[in-house]
Enzyme design. Sequence first.
Site, PDB file in Angstrom:
ATOM      1  CE  LYS A   3      -3.102  -4.614  -3.721  1.00 53.04           C
ATOM      2  NZ  LYS A   3      -4.117  -4.149  -2.755  1.00 53.04           N
ATOM      3  CG  ASP A  49      -8.962  -6.155  -5.682  1.00 45.87           C
ATOM      4  OD1 ASP A  49      -9.343  -7.333  -5.849  1.00 45.87           O
ATOM      5  OD2 ASP A  49      -8.815  -5.626  -4.567  1.00 45.87           O
ATOM      6  CE  LYS A  57     -11.772  -4.503  -4.238  1.00 42.61           C
ATOM      7  NZ  LYS A  57     -11.494  -4.139  -2.843  1.00 42.61           N
ATOM      8  CG  ASP A  60      -5.633  -2.870  -5.515  1.00 43.38           C
ATOM      9  OD1 ASP A  60      -5.123  -2.163  -4.625  1.00 43.38           O
ATOM     10  OD2 ASP A  60      -6.124  -3.985  -5.302  1.00 43.38           O
ATOM     11  CG  ASP A 100     -11.415  -7.391  -1.559  1.00 38.99           C
ATOM     12  OD1 ASP A 100     -10.660  -7.140  -2.522  1.00 38.99           O
ATOM     13  OD2 ASP A 100     -12.159  -6.538  -1.039  1.00 38.99           O
ATOM     14  CD  GLU A 118      -6.206  -7.927  -3.681  1.00 37.85           C
ATOM     15  OE1 GLU A 118      -5.722  -6.813  -3.974  1.00 37.85           O
ATOM     16  OE2 GLU A 118      -7.202  -8.048  -2.947  1.00 37.85           O
ATOM     17  NE  ARG A 120      -3.841  -8.544   3.610  1.00 38.61           N
ATOM     18  CZ  ARG A 120      -4.581  -7.998   4.571  1.00 38.61           C
ATOM     19  NH1 ARG A 120      -4.640  -8.551   5.772  1.00 38.61           N
ATOM     20  NH2 ARG A 120      -5.267  -6.903   4.337  1.00 38.61           N
TER      21      ARG A 120
END
Length: 479
Positions: free
Chosen positions: A246, A251, A258, A269, A328, A330, A332
């Site tokens: 990933k 993010d 967030k 991230d 959020d 995201e 996956r």
Amino acid sequence: MTSLNATSDSVSTIDADALILGYDGDVTAHPQLPDEVRATIATAAAMLEPSAKVGTTVVLPGTDVNAKRVVVVGIGDGSEGDLRIAAGAASRACGKRPASVVVALPVADDAAASAVAEGALMGAYTFHDYKSDDALASYEGADWHIAGASDAALKRASILAAAVTGTRDLINTPPLDMFPASVAEAAQGYAQQFPVDVEVWDVERLAQEGFGGILGVGMGSSRLPRLVRIEWNPADAKSSVALVGKGITFDTGGISLKPPKGMETMKSDMSGAAAVLHIVLAAARAELPVKVTGWLCLAENMPSATAQRPSDVIRIYGGKTVEVMNTDAEGRLVMADGLVRAIEENPDVVLDIATLTGAQGVALGSRTSGVMGDDEVRAAVVAAADSVDEAFWPMPLPEYLRESLDSKVADLRNIGDPMGGMLSAGVFLKEFVGDTPWAHLDIARPAFNEGSPWGFTTSGATGASVRTMFRFLETRAGL
């Protein structure tokens, strides 16, 4: 540049900024430390009430030795794991910007010597690329002299430490400068130095080939997404492993924004992709007889007029549709694209590495990662982690959680039951691996240390999963 060297000299006679010795209730003996010198140091150290607790240090002036200071560090039970932690902690007590350090911790074999060298290099890591201090900016690291180590032990330690610190560098770089295209450029740069092949999907190719997850997440940013494939493919490969990382370079949560405090560490991230990149490079440097293909799923998740919205339906590479209930969630989505594409090449096993869920930290804390997937692969990851003293805990993928991912308008939706969020995220990813042996590593909290340094773990990016995955690859190679 930092260097790692074996030494067979008497450690008391080597000119250095620091000499590191162990403590297990007394200053530990070492074949390269004269006993009368050890006894003198032990007497002086006793005045400072040293502890055998692993990683505790006391610092003495360099009396009766040629080093400027002596660092006495608790080595716990003297195991490989404790020696690694001790060396890391001691490395930070060697003074500001040491030029030379001698390490004389008690090692019984090459594995222990490698652990000591790894710990010293990882613990001494600093990230100062953005400091204006000229002395700090010009500092290139110490020459490390490891007493009792073989060249083979130091080679392995050097490869592992370089992989961990290289991973940390990518993650610690501010998102202003570390975005999808720059990560791709970094991978291409490494391909000029190491025997790896790199291929990059730009946004046009991603669109042409139908990578709806990566595109959906990255469409809100002016800095467009990328997919990077990096491969080490030796002629004598005994197995093939695909690693999917990933790579959300920053993010914000997208439209499902967030809170400000939740964004402060979100440059981390991309930890999974950074780890995958350097794991492949480590395999190449070590010439492991395993084909390793890394997939870096890179996007910046930003809110804008072009960002994806809750209730949008996207089509993942390969055709499955996903209703986006929360932008959020995201990671996956980009990982689903990467998993399907990786499996298209028929690897023997596929593993994904991701800072995927806050729920991971709720369940396992800030130092223990979760691993889910097929029983055999999950067990192999845990065994690899145990052998290098990295904390991974096996977690289930309960079948009942799949129902919570049902969508009324698409094949599935991107969030499920909030209770057990780490597990439902794993259940989501399982939808995209088919029959390929697979494991999912959620390193959300261990990937970034928001607190003080401990052991060989510095503040900021940690390089979580790198050592475990390297050991996993060694095992696949029969080593």
